[in-house]
Design a protein around this motif. Sequence first.
Motif, PDB file in Angstrom:
ATOM      1  N   GLY A 125     -14.310  19.151 107.609  1.00 53.35           N
ATOM      2  CA  GLY A 125     -15.386  19.730 106.807  1.00 53.35           C
ATOM      3  C   GLY A 125     -15.054  21.128 106.313  1.00 53.35           C
ATOM      4  N   VAL A 126     -14.493  21.949 107.191  1.00 51.34           N
ATOM      5  CA  VAL A 126     -14.115  23.312 106.792  1.00 51.34           C
ATOM      6  C   VAL A 126     -13.015  23.262 105.742  1.00 51.34           C
ATOM      7  N   THR A 127     -12.044  22.388 105.938  1.00 49.65           N
ATOM      8  CA  THR A 127     -10.956  22.247 104.962  1.00 49.65           C
ATOM      9  C   THR A 127     -11.505  21.807 103.607  1.00 49.65           C
ATOM     10  N   TYR A 128     -12.421  20.846 103.628  1.00 47.71           N
ATOM     11  CA  TYR A 128     -13.021  20.361 102.379  1.00 47.71           C
ATOM     12  C   TYR A 128     -13.763  21.493 101.671  1.00 47.71           C
ATOM     13  N   LEU A 129     -14.596  22.214 102.427  1.00 48.78           N
ATOM     14  CA  LEU A 129     -15.380  23.273 101.800  1.00 48.78           C
ATOM     15  C   LEU A 129     -14.504  24.406 101.278  1.00 48.78           C
ATOM     16  N   ARG A 130     -13.433  24.706 101.980  1.00 50.92           N
ATOM     17  CA  ARG A 130     -12.520  25.754 101.499  1.00 50.92           C
ATOM     18  C   ARG A 130     -11.737  25.293 100.282  1.00 50.92           C
ATOM     19  N   SER A 131     -11.404  24.007 100.234  1.00 47.52           N
ATOM     20  CA  SER A 131     -10.617  23.490  99.115  1.00 47.52           C
ATOM     21  C   SER A 131     -11.447  23.348  97.853  1.00 47.52           C
ATOM     22  N   ASP A 188     -23.322  16.739  95.314  1.00 47.82           N
ATOM     23  CA  ASP A 188     -22.820  17.933  94.643  1.00 47.82           C
ATOM     24  C   ASP A 188     -21.527  17.661  93.881  1.00 47.82           C
ATOM     25  N   ASP A 189     -20.787  16.645  94.282  1.00 43.04           N
ATOM     26  CA  ASP A 189     -19.484  16.383  93.680  1.00 43.04           C
ATOM     27  C   ASP A 189     -19.458  15.230  92.682  1.00 43.04           C
TER      28      ASP A 189
END
Length: 135
Positions: free
Chosen positions: A115-121, A47-48
């Motif tokens: 993972g949560v930090t990555y998805l939020r960022s 996706d990135d």
Amino acid sequence: VGPLVQAAGYLLLLADHSSVGTMLLGVTVIGTGTGLACSVWVLVYVDDIAPEHVGRISAISPILSQGVGGSISGAVFGAILTSFTVPETGMPSAQAFQVFWWVAVGAGVMCSAIGVTYLRSFGRRSTARPEPVPA
């Protein structure tokens, strides 16, 4: 979600590892967490990146996640097992496995936080690609 499910499996092992049934339950939960975590890694990578690099990253990601990750975790597991041994036999003690399971719980929680930090960022980026410019 996957690393948290893995951590829950290790917590089950820590709570009760006295019978084959409880060990099987813990390992099943760990395996379920692994399946949940590993199945989406390629999707996050893909996706990135630019479309022309999708093939390369799809080929490299299993090597990085399973090969390198397995080597590191195997080395940590071996180091812990050899650090806590039964003096008379030199075999790993029950404490060695408990220490490793606590390390695995910590790693699962840490990976979930990352993972949560990555998805939020970064969130889910739009899959819409700009139209090619005619030559």
